[in-house]
Design an enzyme around this catalytic site. Structure first.
Site, mmCIF file in Angstrom:
data_model
loop_
_atom_site.group_PDB
_atom_site.id
_atom_site.type_symbol
_atom_site.label_atom_id
_atom_site.label_comp_id
_atom_site.label_asym_id
_atom_site.label_seq_id
_atom_site.Cartn_x
_atom_site.Cartn_y
_atom_site.Cartn_z
ATOM 1 N N ILE A 1 -17.537 36.344 -108.818
ATOM 2 C CA ILE A 1 -18.586 36.040 -107.844
ATOM 3 C C ILE A 1 -18.238 36.649 -106.480
ATOM 4 C CG2 ILE A 1 -19.926 34.171 -106.783
ATOM 5 C CD1 ILE A 1 -18.904 32.330 -109.086
ATOM 6 N N TYR B 1 -0.242 15.232 -114.589
ATOM 7 C CA TYR B 1 -1.137 16.379 -114.344
ATOM 8 C C TYR B 1 -2.203 16.519 -115.421
ATOM 9 C CZ TYR B 1 -2.551 21.251 -113.463
ATOM 10 O OH TYR B 1 -3.270 22.401 -113.195
HETATM 11 N N1 NAP Z 1 -17.589 30.717 -112.599
HETATM 12 C C1 NAP Z 1 -18.155 29.521 -112.461
HETATM 13 O O1 NAP Z 1 -18.929 29.060 -113.333
HETATM 14 C C2 NAP Z 1 -17.887 28.693 -111.244
HETATM 15 C C3 NAP Z 1 -18.494 27.423 -111.162
HETATM 16 C C4 NAP Z 1 -18.237 26.646 -110.042
HETATM 17 C C5 NAP Z 1 -17.413 27.121 -109.038
HETATM 18 N N2 NAP Z 1 -16.840 28.356 -109.144
HETATM 19 C C6 NAP Z 1 -15.960 28.800 -108.042
HETATM 20 O O2 NAP Z 1 -16.312 30.108 -107.668
HETATM 21 C C7 NAP Z 1 -15.162 30.759 -107.107
HETATM 22 C C8 NAP Z 1 -15.041 32.156 -107.691
HETATM 23 O O3 NAP Z 1 -14.754 32.033 -109.074
HETATM 24 P P1 NAP Z 1 -15.165 33.113 -110.168
HETATM 25 O O4 NAP Z 1 -16.011 32.395 -111.135
HETATM 26 O O5 NAP Z 1 -15.658 34.365 -109.555
HETATM 27 O O6 NAP Z 1 -13.739 33.332 -110.877
HETATM 28 P P2 NAP Z 1 -12.882 34.658 -111.157
HETATM 29 O O7 NAP Z 1 -13.736 35.693 -111.797
HETATM 30 O O8 NAP Z 1 -11.689 34.178 -111.905
HETATM 31 O O9 NAP Z 1 -12.458 35.156 -109.694
HETATM 32 C C9 NAP Z 1 -11.540 34.406 -108.929
HETATM 33 C C10 NAP Z 1 -10.999 35.257 -107.813
HETATM 34 O O10 NAP Z 1 -10.018 34.474 -107.101
HETATM 35 C C11 NAP Z 1 -8.848 35.264 -106.979
HETATM 36 N N3 NAP Z 1 -7.620 34.481 -106.867
HETATM 37 C C12 NAP Z 1 -7.101 33.617 -107.758
HETATM 38 N N4 NAP Z 1 -5.909 33.178 -107.317
HETATM 39 C C13 NAP Z 1 -5.681 33.783 -106.129
HETATM 40 C C14 NAP Z 1 -4.618 33.753 -105.201
HETATM 41 N N5 NAP Z 1 -3.512 33.044 -105.407
HETATM 42 N N6 NAP Z 1 -4.719 34.490 -104.083
HETATM 43 C C15 NAP Z 1 -5.816 35.246 -103.852
HETATM 44 N N7 NAP Z 1 -6.838 35.341 -104.701
HETATM 45 C C16 NAP Z 1 -6.767 34.611 -105.834
HETATM 46 C C17 NAP Z 1 -8.824 36.113 -108.230
HETATM 47 O O11 NAP Z 1 -7.933 37.202 -108.079
HETATM 48 P P3 NAP Z 1 -7.171 37.845 -109.386
HETATM 49 O O12 NAP Z 1 -8.193 38.644 -110.114
HETATM 50 O O13 NAP Z 1 -6.074 38.645 -108.796
HETATM 51 O O14 NAP Z 1 -6.683 36.684 -110.196
HETATM 52 C C18 NAP Z 1 -10.287 36.515 -108.287
HETATM 53 O O15 NAP Z 1 -10.517 37.557 -107.382
HETATM 54 C C19 NAP Z 1 -13.970 29.850 -107.391
HETATM 55 O O16 NAP Z 1 -13.628 29.152 -106.219
HETATM 56 C C20 NAP Z 1 -14.506 28.892 -108.449
HETATM 57 O O17 NAP Z 1 -13.861 27.625 -108.411
HETATM 58 C C21 NAP Z 1 -17.067 29.148 -110.216
#
Ligand code: NAP
Length: 316
Positions: A29, A182
């Site tokens: 996202i 946990y």
């Molecule tokens: N997908 C859903 O259905 C959903 C629903 C509700 C909320 N969200 C929220 O939306 C946000 C984006 O999620 P997404 O779905 O796009 O997931 P994603 O595809 O897994 O992307 C997550 C991003 O966060 C980065 N990240 C993880 N750990 C990190 C760290 N230690 N330092 C810096 N960057 C880090 C990842 O980098 P790397 O690639 O290097 O790991 C990646 O760029 C999150 O906060 C998630 O909780 C998502």
């Protein structure tokens, strides 16, 4: 299910001259958000932990949008030293900041501690974000204390509908580093409830300081087809895949509404929680509790004071 769109990507205004930091924008996202902001002319900082993945995203965004004002800055939220370095490097650029999109996150991984000894989901999804949101990043050191550097500005903390997972357990801040108690989804729920509680508390503290031009809000992006479930079992991934409703582009809409829509300033939208697509919703009760807000803020600030050398506290 068809969801009505109060906002859509074609409603994003011209963002020329605006500087936007998007954390975790090498994929998912976050990358979709960075792409849209870039296509509207913003200067985008791709903040992510892996330099080759980050640089690759920068090249792709530049190629697709023709916007050359896209840069990579390393940020690993599992390390407060990395967050400190990120803030120093960003400040050295002497740029204003108009949008801070705290998007990076992890979900339901096995128990791990960050480099600083903090439960990893709490560290990545919440604790590392309080620090840049306080005066250290959004207030420029060369300006008098209460003068905002690049007002008006927006902070968006990407939460999740998963904030509801703490319904039975509560926040359990004191137990978070106890591996025996946990629960992967319980810890995710706590970190996502923290995003909302932190948003509400930061908004109140800004207000109390008489700072009216910072618009801080939280959101749930929707159930999105991304890499978020990468730490879950094959079975859970299969279940989640069945639930996946929307693309990363659509998942970007609600946070981009909060980051860019003129309505946010017009209607003074602050301290709120939004769901797809740009709709306000009351978070679950535990995430609306003043008691939890204060407890979380005090706990996180004390934690950061303990872990970051010479950190004086949030200052608000
Ligand atoms: N997908 C859903 O259905 C959903 C629903 C509700 C909320 N969200 C929220 O939306 C946000 C984006 O999620 P997404 O779905 O796009 O997931 P994603 O595809 O897994 O992307 C997550 C991003 O966060 C980065 N990240 C993880 N750990 C990190 C760290 N230690 N330092 C810096 N960057 C880090 C990842 O980098 P790397 O690639 O290097 O790991 C990646 O760029 C999150 O906060 C998630 O909780 C998502």
């Amino acid at each position: 299910m068809v969801m009505t769109k109060h906002f859509d990507l074609d409603m994003i205004p011209d963002m020329s001259g605006k500087v936007c930091i998007v954390t975790g924008s090498n994929t998912g996202i976050g990358k979709a958000c960075a792409m849209e902001l870039a296509s509207k002319g913003a200067h985008v900082i791709v903040a992510s932990r892996n330099s080759s993945k980050g640089q690759e995203a920068v090249n792709e965004i530049k190629a697709e949008t023709g916007n050359e004002l896209i840069e990579y800055l390393q940020l690993d939220l599992m390390s407060l030293a990395s967050v400190t370095k990120f803030i120093e490097e960003f400040k050295a650029k002497n740029l204003p900041i108009h949008v801070l999109l705290n998007n990076a996150g992890i979900m339901a991984n096995p128990f791990t501690l960050s480099e600083d000894g903090i439960e990893s989901q709490f560290a990545t999804n919440h604790a590392s974000s309080l620090f840049p949101c306080d005066f250290s990043l959004i207030f420029h050191p060369s300006l008098p204390t209460n003068e905002f550097y690049s007002a008006p500005s927006r902070i968006i903390n990407v939460s999740s509908n998963g904030h509801r997972f703490i319904f039975c357990s509560g926040l359990k801040l004191q137990e978070m580093n106890d591996e025996k108690s946990y629960s992967p989804f319980g810890a995710y729920g706590r970190s996502k409830a923290a995003n909302i509680l932190f948003t509400r508390e930061l908004d109140q503290r800004l207000e109390a300081e008489g700072i009216t031009n910072v618009y801080v809000n939280a959101n749930h992006p929707g159930v999105v087809d991304s890499e978020l479930a990468r730490y879950s079992s094959v079975m859970i991934q299969a279940i989640l895949r069945k639930l996946v409703l929307i693309s990363t582009k659509d998942g970007a809409i609600t946070q981009l509404y909060l980051a860019t829509s003129p309505e946010v300033e017009r209607d003074s939208i602050k301290g709120k929680y939004y769901i797809p697509f740009g709709m306000e919703k009351a978070p679950q009760q535990e995430s609306r509790s003043q008691e939890n807000q204060t407890a979380l803020w005090n706990y996180t600030e004390a934690l950061l004071k303990e872990k970051i050398p010479n950190y004086p506290g949030a200052g608000i």
